[in-house]
Write a protein that holds these residues in place. Structure first.
Motif, mmCIF file in Angstrom:
data_model
loop_
_atom_site.group_PDB
_atom_site.id
_atom_site.type_symbol
_atom_site.label_atom_id
_atom_site.label_comp_id
_atom_site.label_asym_id
_atom_site.label_seq_id
_atom_site.Cartn_x
_atom_site.Cartn_y
_atom_site.Cartn_z
ATOM 1 N N ASN A 1 10.087 4.463 -2.635
ATOM 2 C CA ASN A 1 11.192 3.505 -2.534
ATOM 3 C C ASN A 1 11.358 2.997 -1.102
ATOM 4 N N ARG A 2 11.243 3.909 -0.139
ATOM 5 C CA ARG A 2 11.377 3.484 1.250
ATOM 6 C C ARG A 2 10.296 2.490 1.628
ATOM 7 N N SER A 3 9.081 2.713 1.148
ATOM 8 C CA SER A 3 7.988 1.790 1.462
ATOM 9 C C SER A 3 8.212 0.427 0.816
ATOM 10 N N LEU A 4 8.673 0.434 -0.433
ATOM 11 C CA LEU A 4 8.900 -0.829 -1.121
ATOM 12 C C LEU A 4 10.068 -1.605 -0.489
ATOM 13 N N CYS A 5 11.116 -0.890 -0.125
ATOM 14 C CA CYS A 5 12.265 -1.568 0.517
ATOM 15 C C CYS A 5 11.862 -2.149 1.869
ATOM 16 N N ALA A 6 11.041 -1.416 2.607
ATOM 17 C CA ALA A 6 10.614 -1.930 3.903
ATOM 18 C C ALA A 6 9.693 -3.134 3.756
ATOM 19 N N SER A 7 9.075 -3.307 2.581
ATOM 20 C CA SER A 7 8.170 -4.444 2.374
ATOM 21 C C SER A 7 8.909 -5.701 1.925
ATOM 22 N N SER B 1 0.850 -1.195 0.000
ATOM 23 C CA SER B 1 0.000 0.000 0.000
ATOM 24 C C SER B 1 0.877 1.233 0.000
ATOM 25 N N LEU B 2 0.746 2.003 -1.065
ATOM 26 C CA LEU B 2 1.461 3.264 -1.167
ATOM 27 C C LEU B 2 0.466 4.408 -1.018
ATOM 28 N N GLN B 3 0.958 5.596 -1.158
ATOM 29 C CA GLN B 3 0.072 6.747 -0.999
ATOM 30 C C GLN B 3 -0.926 6.804 -2.164
ATOM 31 N N GLY B 4 -2.151 6.449 -1.883
ATOM 32 C CA GLY B 4 -3.203 6.552 -2.869
ATOM 33 C C GLY B 4 -3.243 5.427 -3.873
ATOM 34 N N GLU B 5 -2.425 4.417 -3.755
ATOM 35 C CA GLU B 5 -2.431 3.321 -4.722
ATOM 36 C C GLU B 5 -1.893 2.062 -4.048
ATOM 37 N N THR B 6 -2.070 0.974 -4.766
ATOM 38 C CA THR B 6 -1.550 -0.317 -4.316
ATOM 39 C C THR B 6 -0.607 -0.839 -5.384
ATOM 40 N N THR C 1 16.540 7.017 -10.797
ATOM 41 C CA THR C 1 17.212 8.239 -11.239
ATOM 42 C C THR C 1 17.104 8.346 -12.754
ATOM 43 N N ALA C 2 17.497 9.473 -13.286
ATOM 44 C CA ALA C 2 17.340 9.718 -14.721
ATOM 45 C C ALA C 2 18.118 8.711 -15.551
ATOM 46 N N ASP C 3 19.278 8.238 -15.056
ATOM 47 C CA ASP C 3 20.079 7.291 -15.823
ATOM 48 C C ASP C 3 19.692 5.851 -15.561
ATOM 49 N N ARG C 4 18.629 5.596 -14.819
ATOM 50 C CA ARG C 4 18.132 4.258 -14.497
ATOM 51 C C ARG C 4 19.186 3.401 -13.794
ATOM 52 N N GLY C 5 20.192 4.030 -13.214
ATOM 53 C CA GLY C 5 21.247 3.256 -12.564
ATOM 54 C C GLY C 5 21.057 3.072 -11.089
ATOM 55 N N ASN C 6 20.073 3.743 -10.473
ATOM 56 C CA ASN C 6 19.904 3.629 -9.034
ATOM 57 C C ASN C 6 18.518 4.115 -8.664
ATOM 58 N N LEU C 7 18.185 3.929 -7.375
ATOM 59 C CA LEU C 7 16.912 4.402 -6.864
ATOM 60 C C LEU C 7 17.063 5.811 -6.342
ATOM 61 N N HIS C 8 15.983 6.532 -6.377
ATOM 62 C CA HIS C 8 15.974 7.850 -5.753
ATOM 63 C C HIS C 8 16.119 7.674 -4.246
ATOM 64 N N GLY C 9 17.111 8.344 -3.689
ATOM 65 C CA GLY C 9 17.404 8.124 -2.282
ATOM 66 C C GLY C 9 16.360 8.650 -1.339
ATOM 67 N N GLU D 1 25.915 -0.349 0.436
ATOM 68 C CA GLU D 1 24.857 0.661 0.522
ATOM 69 C C GLU D 1 24.069 0.497 1.811
ATOM 70 N N ALA D 2 23.858 1.609 2.490
ATOM 71 C CA ALA D 2 23.176 1.569 3.783
ATOM 72 C C ALA D 2 21.742 1.066 3.656
ATOM 73 N N THR D 3 21.060 1.436 2.544
ATOM 74 C CA THR D 3 19.662 1.018 2.375
ATOM 75 C C THR D 3 19.551 -0.494 2.356
ATOM 76 N N TRP D 4 20.388 -1.109 1.546
ATOM 77 C CA TRP D 4 20.275 -2.561 1.396
ATOM 78 C C TRP D 4 20.952 -3.309 2.539
ATOM 79 N N LEU D 5 21.872 -2.655 3.214
ATOM 80 C CA LEU D 5 22.386 -3.255 4.456
ATOM 81 C C LEU D 5 21.279 -3.344 5.494
ATOM 82 N N LEU D 6 20.451 -2.284 5.546
ATOM 83 C CA LEU D 6 19.324 -2.303 6.474
ATOM 84 C C LEU D 6 18.331 -3.395 6.085
ATOM 85 N N VAL D 7 18.041 -3.523 4.777
ATOM 86 C CA VAL D 7 17.114 -4.570 4.323
ATOM 87 C C VAL D 7 17.698 -5.949 4.639
#
Length: 1701
Positions: free
Chosen positions: A1054-1060, A981-986, A1041-1049, A1089-1095
């Motif tokens: 993204n935070r919701s999807l990573c936490a799921s 569940s994201l803001q206003g959508e699933t 990101t614009a170059d499709r090489g990473n997620l927007h920090g 990467e700190a994000t994926w270390l947390l995941v």
């Protein structure tokens, strides 16, 4: 016979003998000497050139083997050829046997020690001989000026080589043992040598500690041995080499110690060995002589010799070559009054008085007016590396400081500075001489050598606080000094040594950098000096300054980044005191490890922040570029519209064209924002043939319209003012620059366009009956060069699509599509300058190399028919098939490599087909071969995931260049969808797991294992984004990101999807049980990467509640909290083999992880909280009360007891070694271990130390059979010998800590008494009653408990008897010493009692003076004997209650010859009788009325014993037996002593009628019964008590006369001698009146009257004085004629006593 090599160019130089008086001490001769030990000296020059024959030789000492044979000269020549050097051979002979002492070179042993050929075990190293031999070798080495000294030998010679090398290591360069051995052995007692254990192992350990530790000082130690060798232990030699290697590693010495192992097939390769048994000991030729020896041995030895340092030479050193070394270790210039002399032990300085005996060196006489120091410095030369090595080997320490606090390095630097200072003073032009430069170069070499040998001296300060670097800086002008030049080479050498010194002594360097102000000033000055000279500063100087800045943490001028890093590092909360850390290498390593981890964390955080900032900047710039381009386009269109110069774009249909013409504003809006949805347009059909007519014209017109919009058509500037024209051109240039930046700089990967083309293909529309397919092909053609072409079977491009491609941010895509066509497509310009597009009627290109230049990035050009026809055939064929084709000519053939690599990368990321919306098939054409990727149904996955619906497979078919199918793979995946569940959508988050991870371990093939090694799966947003470290793929609508090489920090989505992701992962494991066993494999590896270390951390937390760990024994899964990892520590790992998993669960509620799984995942299990099986768990298994478990652990099964019952002795060996290694410093645990059944005995039980004394083995001073009987009955507790014999040092140490030690008789005796007395109390034995049940344990031999108890009682009594016979006055008890009389209640076996036992005080001794008194016969037999002899009716009570005689097995440990000897039996019986008498047992009285049977039985043999000299000798051999017999005879009453005296002897006389042969033989001759005892025998008192004539006295002589008469002796000479002997006695003894206890009448004295009669003395006359008639009438006998005058005096004395009337 083997062929002996020819002895060419070898000659015998001399022969000699190694002599010495300081040898083996001989008690008889009082001398000390060894046997003859000769030697021969040869010189071998075979195969050498003339110049090679003149070099310094090698001195090789050859030691022969056990055969004591000298080696053939031909063999020596072969060895010399292998060494390829001039060799002096010394061939000594091992000392011969001397005074009973044998020699194995320096190992001396006696014949007794060499029993079973174990002289090398029981012998001792003979230091005097080793001293003499090594001295002779050193003398010969000095005499021949030997460059190297080698010692080697075969078999026993190898043993000797180890001896010499360990005794005098400084005398040898090489020690080589071939098939050798050591002193003692590690071999088990039942193997090879049969040496007793553990005594032999202890000897060998001492040999390792003493000799081998010194042997490691030899530069080269080699051992050649075969593992198959059954005569010399391979295990022992391996232990010797390993000990050398460990010692070298500990000392840090670069010496060589190596074991060269001979293969089994060569172990018996010596020729002519047919008659010799196969022993694996015959590889002399293979290893030393044959061609095989070259690669096996000699090439390696020559290499080691070339690299090894020279040994310390024992000779004077030249005065002008060295600098003096004093005890203070201070280098200074040498004067003529001293000379340096070093030997192997110490260095000494010879003063001027001793110098007179030496040859005075030639030294230039200095000018008296010159400065003496300057003269000395002019003669001074820096030491070479060889000289420094020589000083070090002589015991010099470079770290030591002289009285002034200076080290050798500081003095060397100061000397280098002085040389330049003197040169400046002597040269007015301030030019330094070449001598100073040469000195500088030599000093630089010495500086490097010193720093390598002692790194810590780099930072040592003198008394003034100066260090070597400070001194050199002063030489260049630091401080008040002002010099032009200094020792630059020395300075560079000192700086170059910094890295090495820091690596070896980091704490010292860091401490100095932190605290030394002069060091910092010197480094800054030198840096400024190099800068002033415009010379690049040395890298090490820069590094030194950086280190200072970091270590100081901003205390002085440091950069802001360094200041921040250092302050953050030191203040980050690490519990380490920097002051303590600087002084400790261990703390330094810990600090470094933590520093590295922290820096990695900080770098990851900073990288993430920088990435987020970069993404934000890129997004901002992209947005700015897009806005700017839109504004430019709008402005261009506006101005062109106002000027009415730009043509209107034709509408796609007539209606649209009319509508736009009617309403120009709508056209403007369409140009500004062409976002019409393609889904709303009607589907177009592709014509069967090429487009013709109006369609083609319309397509071309669309391109021309776009070109017109870009102001590139001819005549666009007609009627336009110059200002407007320049403005338009400026805007066009800005547009080109913006689009170029967007196209070329947006994507980091130059081949990213291939992914963009795949994304566009997925967004395209397809006919309902078509399978969406894309072809990506790379071609390298000589005609067309390298190019990429794509083909997609979509419905084709529309005019709006073409306009979108030519614009920026003009996408025609909407919801439900992957990309944004129009932006990503621009990436094709990274690889192509002229991409072509062919779709439907459109055929255009973007030619950036043409006249449009960069404007062509957004401005197409129609292709002419000729250009279309010139395209490659494959492109034309795809276009003819109605597909959308793109042709991308590459800039160069080099770009083809990158494209080919990217195509293979697409093949590797084939899983994207499972996530793309429409595309189902992708064909990839590589530079070599091709591949078809096709989404398919998963068949195999259904077997492992029954019921799962989300299964997918990607079929990968590979083709050769010829188009033939080569291989097909079909990796399958199971998908798990999770709603977020994201803001206003699933949104849907999908996890894709490879089915290969669900395969069972036992069913996995090698191919499946390769699947487990596949690359980590990336994160997908339909197309792969990046690898985040997991082996499962994650697909979700992430913000990129614009170059499709990473997620927007900072994206909330993204935070919701990573936490799921962890939630989805847990749900997947619940729904797909087949994945649980591979759950940890799926986590892959960490990313920074700190994000994926947390995941990842959250995923590990999820796994803690999932049964995902395979456990022993059957792989059943368990939760991580219920599991234990197999230990990595070797001893714990070995002991774990004996730990059943069910026992571990029973005691610890833990499962043991399967070892293969643990080996692969040990690093990954840290986050799961998995514990390792440690000693604490072992203590729980062993039922040790740790204080944590309140349950009754004794109700659980004992692992040690189970192992003891199974006789699993390997378990106890590993367990005891483990406990000894881990619990040495835990006395509280050791105390609790004493209450645990831990030690196995020989009966299959586990013993507890707390239950009583426990011994490690049997006592050596008590027969083993006695101890085994005691052990079987529980009286003694002994560790099983099979366990103790194989224990390592740690296990033995653990036993000692538990109090388990080797027993002695002093330890066993108190146990026997305690057990015996306790047995009497608990068993409740009563004389005449029945025995109650005892606590004796039944054994496996079927022996009855009562019989085992009887054996134990006898064994305990035997131990007490042995203690008694050794002179003990009593038995040690807990608090006091109990006298023997206090033990009268001990139980004695007695068959006459129903219980089988009786107390000692109530029983009668079964023997009398060592003779059985009938106790061995049955009672009815004794009654019959008594009735027959005495004629009376006997009763049982007359027999008495006898104790049982000691059984014969008590003497089983004695030798057979001793056990069967008569003397040993006599002594044994008498000793038992004496012992039982001491305990208070009733003695046997054979003369009492109720002992008639005993007396009768004893009468048969006792007289024979008492008359036997051997019997009395046996009695005298035992002090206790003799004392007992004396006491028994002394206390005998009159009846008993008379009975003993009247016992008949073999001479058929009474005992009292015997005579001592030594005193009475000359009087009685062969007529008397004799005893042959010596006069000094201790039994004389006993014999005299028995009235045996032992002394020559009156009673004895008169008894002799009486016996002679009784035995009818008629020899007058015998009587004459007796009468003379009587006369020689004192008068009072001649007339003894108490010979038989009655008064003797002299007149009744019987006189022998020849020839055969005896007359009373009253009837005899000496002479009748001529009155023979009267004598005849009176009946008297005349004696004189028969006896002569010899007895006249005796007769006169006798006749005077006769009362004549």
């Amino acid at each position: 016979m083997p062929k002996i090599p020819s002895a060419e160019k070898i000659q015998l130089l001399l022969e000699g003998e190694i002599t010495g008086e300081d040898g083996v001490y001989n008690e008889r001769t009082g001398k000390r000497k060894w046997g003859t030990s000769t030697y021969k000296v040869y010189e071998a020059l075979a195969g050498l050139q003339e110049e090679e024959e003149a070099v310094k030789p090698y001195l090789l000492v050859w030691l022969h083997g056990m055969d004591n044979g000298s080696i053939e000269p031909g063999y020596l020549t072969t060895i010399q050829k292998r060494l390829r050097h001039r060799v002096i051979f010394v061939v000594p002979m091992s000392p011969q046997t001397y005074e009973g002492m044998h020699f194995n070179w320096g190992c001396a042993f006696s014949k007794r020690d060499n029993k079973k050929q174990l002289g090398f075990v029981h012998g001792k190293l003979h230091e005097p001989y080793l001293t003499a031999l090594t001295s002779k070798i050193s003398d010969l080495a000095y005499e021949f000026d030997a460059e190297r000294v080698l010692v080697m030998g075969y078999s026993m010679g190898g043993f000797g080589a180890f001896q010499l090398g360990g005794f005098a290591p400084d005398a040898f360069d090489v020690v080589m043992s071939v098939a050798g051995y050591g002193l003692g052995t590690l071999e088990p007692e039942d193997a090879m040598y049969g040496a007793p254990q553990p005594a032999s192992s202890a000897i060998f350990e001492d040999f390792l500690t003493g000799v081998v530790s010194e042997l490691s000082r030899v530069p080269i130690v080699l051992a050649v041995h075969a593992q198959k060798d059954s005569m010399s232990s391979f295990r022992d030699v391996k232990a010797i080499i390993q000990s050398c290697q460990e010692t070298l590693a500990m000392r840090g010495v670069p010496h060589t110690a190596e074991l060269l192992e001979v293969e089994d097939r060569w172990a018996d390769s010596d020729r002519n060995r047919k008659k010799k048994k196969i022993s694996g000991h015959h590889y002399f030729n293979f290893s030393l002589l044959d061609e095989s020896s070259e690669d096996f041995l000699w090439s390696k030895l020559r290499k080691y010799l070339s690299q090894a340092p020279l040994r310390l030479e024992v000779r004077p050193l030249q005065i002008d070559q060295l600098m003096e070394v004093e005890p203070g270790v201070r280098f200074k210039c040498l004067a003529s009054s001293t000379v340096q002399c070093l030997d192997a032990e110490q260095h000494a300085v010879i003063d001027a008085e001793e110098l007179e005996a030496l040859e005075e060196p030639e030294i230039e006489v200095p000018d008296p007016e010159e400065d003496e120091d300057r003269v000395l410095r002019s003669r001074w030369r820096p030491p070479s590396c060889e000289e420094i090595q020589l000083f070090l080997r002589a015991g010099v320490r470079l770290e030591s400081q002289a009285e002034g606090g200076q080290t050798p390095l500081a003095l060397l630097c100061e000397a280098a500075c002085l040389c330049f200072r003197d040169a400046e003073e002597e040269t007015p032009e301030k030019l330094v001489s070449s001598d100073a430069d040469a000195q500088d170069e030599a000093c630089a070499v010495a500086v490097k050598c010193m720093c390598e040998e002692a790194p810590v001296i780099w930072t040592l300060e003198d008394a003034t606080g100066r260090m070597p670097l400070t001194m050199l800086a002063e030489a260049f002008g630091l401080g008040e000094h002002n010099h032009q030049r200094g020792p630059r080479a020395t300075l560079m050498a000192l700086l170059d040594s910094l890295s090495f010194c820091f690596s070896k002594s980091p704490s010292s360097i860091m401490w100095t950098l932190r605290c030394s102000e002069p060091m910092r000033h010197a480094a800054e000055f030198l840096s400024r000096m190099f800068m002033k000279e415009q010379v690049p500063a040395p890298s090490q100087l820069k590094r030194l300054l950086q280190w200072m800045e970091v270590v100081m943490g901003g205390a002085w001028e440091a950069s802001e980044d360094q200041r921040y890093l250092t302050e953050r590092l030191l203040a980050d909360g690490m519990p380490i005191d920097l002051e303590d850390m600087m002084n400790s290498a261990i703390h330094l390593r810990e600090f470094s490890d933590q520093m590295e981890k922290k820096v990695l964390e900080w770098e990851a955080e900073e990288a993430e922040l920088k990435l987020a900032e970069f993404e934000a900047r890129c997004a901002k710039k992209a947005s700015e570029y897009e806005d700017r381009i839109a504004r430019l386009e709008t402005e261009i269109a506006r101005r062109a519209g106002n000027l009415q110069l730009l043509p209107q774009p034709p509408p796609s249909t007539n209606e649209d064209r009319e509508k736009i013409e009617e309403n120009p504003e709508e056209r403007k809006e369409a140009i500004d924002d062409p976002k019409e949805d393609r889904e709303e347009k009607p589907k177009r059909k592709v014509a069967a043939g090429p487009p013709q007519g109006r369609v083609l014209e319309e397509a071309k017109q669309v391109i021309e319209d776009i070109r017109a919009d870009r102001l590139v058509n001819d005549g666009w500037d007609d009627g336009v003012s110059e200002d407007v024209k320049q403005g338009l051109l400026a805007m066009r240039r800005s547009l080109c620059a913006a689009v170029e930046r967007l196209a070329l700089d947006l994507y980091a990967d130059e081949c990213h366009c291939l992914w963009e083309l795949m994304q566009n293909a997925d967004d395209n529309k397809y006919e309902s009956d078509d399978v969406p397919e894309l072809t990506l092909a790379l071609e390298v053609d000589p005609t067309y060069g390298a190019y990429v072409w794509t083909s997609n079977n979509e419905v084709g491009l529309s005019s709006e699509d073409v306009r979108a491609i030519c614009n920026v941010n003009a996408s025609m895509k909407g919801a439900g599509q992957t990309g944004h066509k129009g932006i990503g497509w621009k990436s094709v310009f990274r690889i192509s300058d002229c991409p072509h597009v062919l779709s439907n009627a459109f055929a255009f290109k973007f030619d950036t190399r043409g006249p449009l230049g960069k404007l062509a990035l957004v401005t197409p050009t129609n292709l002419s028919d000729e250009e279309v026809e010139s395209l490659p055939p494959a492109v034309k064929e795809a276009k003819a098939a109605g597909n959308t084709v793109m042709f991308l000519p590459l800039r160069s053939n080099g770009d083809a490599l990158a494209v080919d690599a990217e195509l293979h990368h697409i093949a590797a990321q084939h899983l994207c087909l499972a996530f793309l919306r429409r595309l189902r098939r992708v064909r990839l054409v590589f530079a070599e071969g091709s591949m078809l990727l096709q989404r398919s149904a998963a068949d195999m996955a259904k077997l492992y995931f029954p019921g799962a619906s989300n299964l997918v497979a990607v079929k990968m078919t590979e083709f050769t260049e010829a188009g033939e199918k080569s291989r097909t793979q079909m990796p399958e995946y199971v998908l798990h969808h999770h709603e977020v569940s994201l803001q206003g959508e699933t949104a849907t988050l999908t996890l894709a797991f490879p089915v290969a991870f669900a395969l069972d371990t036992t069913q996995r093939s090698e191919e499946d294992d390769e699947l487990l090694k596949a690359p980590l799966q990336p994160l997908y947003t339909f197309l792969p984004v990046k690898v985040v470290g997991f082996r499962f793929a994650i697909q979700g609508p992430f913000d990129l990101t614009a170059d499709r090489g990473n997620l927007h920090g900072k994206s909330t989505r993204n935070r919701s999807l990573c936490a799921s992701v962890p939630v989805a992962f847990k749900a997947a494991l619940q729904n797909l049980p087949g994945l649980r066993s591979r759950a940890l494999d799926l986590l892959g590896q960490e990313t920074p990467e700190a994000t994926w270390l947390l995941v990842r951390g959250q995923l590990l937390e999820v796994l803690k509640d999932v049964e995902c760990i395979p456990t022993e024994p059957d792989g059943q899964l368990a939760r991580p909290g219920d599991c234990l990892l197999p230990p990595e520590e070797p001893k714990l790992a070995e002991a774990m083999q004996h730990l059943p998993p069910q026992v571990l669960w029973e005691h610890c509620q833990r499962c043991l992880v399967q070892r293969p799984w643990a080996l692969r995942h040990r690093a990954q299990t840290q986050g799961l909280g998995l514990q390792e099986l440690c000693i604490d768990h072992w203590l729980q298994v062993l039922q040790v009360d740790t204080g944590d478990d309140q349950d009754n652990t004794h109700n659980k099964r004992s692992l040690a007891q189970d192992a003891a019952e199974k006789q699993d002795y390997g378990f106890f060996k590993r367990l005891l070694s483990l406990l000894g290694t881990t619990l040495g410093d835990k006395p509280e645990v050791l105390a609790r271990l004493k209450g645990v059944p831990l030690l196995p005995d020989a009966t299959g039980h586990a013993l507890r130390v707390a239950d009583g004394p426990t011994f490690s083995c049997y006592a050596t001073d008590v027969p083993q059979c006695w101890q085994k009987k005691l052990e079987a009955a529980g009286a003694m507790r002994v560790l099983c010998d099979k366990v103790h014999g194989g224990l390592e040092a740690a296990g033995l140490r653990f036993l000692r800590q538990l109090g388990v030690s080797r027993p002695t008789r002093q330890d066993i005796v108190p146990l026997c008494v305690e057990w015996h007395l306790g047995l009497a109390e608990t068993a409740n034995f009563q004389v005449g009653g029945s025995s109650s049940t005892t606590h004796a344990r039944l054994d496996d031999t079927g022996v009855e408990p009562l019989e085992r108890l009887r054996c134990a009682v006898w064994a305990s009594l035997a131990c007490l008897r042995q203690h008694f016979l050794n002179g003990a006055s009593g038995v040690p008890s807990k608090e006091e010493v109990l006298p023997w009389s206090a033990l009268s209640e001990l139980l004695i076996p007695c068959s006459s009692i129903r219980s089988g036992f009786g107390t000692c005080s109530r029983l009668t001794c079964p023997t009398y003076l060592g003779e059985a008194a009938g106790s061995e016969l049955q009672q009815d037999v004794l009654v019959a004997i008594m009735g027959f002899i005495h004629g009376v009716e006997a009763e049982v009570r007359d027999i008495g209650i006898f104790a049982d005689p000691p059984p014969s097995w008590l003497r089983d440990d004695e030798k057979e010859s001793v056990r069967q000897s008569k003397g040993a039996t006599v002594r044994d019986k008498l000793n038992w009788e004496a012992f039982l008498d001491e305990l208070g047992m009733k003695p046997l009285s054979p003369c009492t009325s109720h002992r008639k049977v005993a007396g009768t039985v004893l009468t048969i043999d006792l007289g024979w014993r008492l008359s036997s000299c051997d019997w009395w000798g046996f009695v005298c051999d035992s002090v206790k037996a003799l004392s007992y017999v004396e006491r028994r005879l002394k206390n005998a009453d009159r009846v008993e002593i008379t009975w003993l005296r009247q016992l008949r002897t073999p001479e058929r006389v009474d005992v009292s009628e015997l005579f001592l042969r030594s005193n009475y033989l000359r009087f009685g001759g062969h007529f008397l019964p004799y005893m042959d005892l010596q006069e000094d025998s201790q039994a004389m008192g006993c014999l005299q008590r028995l009235q045996v004539a032992t002394e020559l006295n009156g009673p004895g002589l008169r008894k002799c006369l009486h016996v002679l008469k009784m035995r009818s002796c008629h020899d007058i000479s015998v009587f004459a001698d007796l009468y003379s002997a009587l006369h020689s006695l004192p008068k009072e003894q001649q007339s003894s009146m108490n010979l038989w206890g009655a008064q003797e009448d002299p007149g009744q004295f019987q006189v022998f009257v020849p020839p055969s009669s005896f007359e009373a003395a009253s009837r005899c006359l000496w002479t009748d004085s001529g009155r023979s008639c009267l004598r005849w009438l009176c009946g008297y006998q005349v004696l004189q004629p028969d006896y002569g005058p010899s007895v006249q005096d005796f007769w006169n004395c006798v006749s005077m006593s006769i009362p004549f009337a």
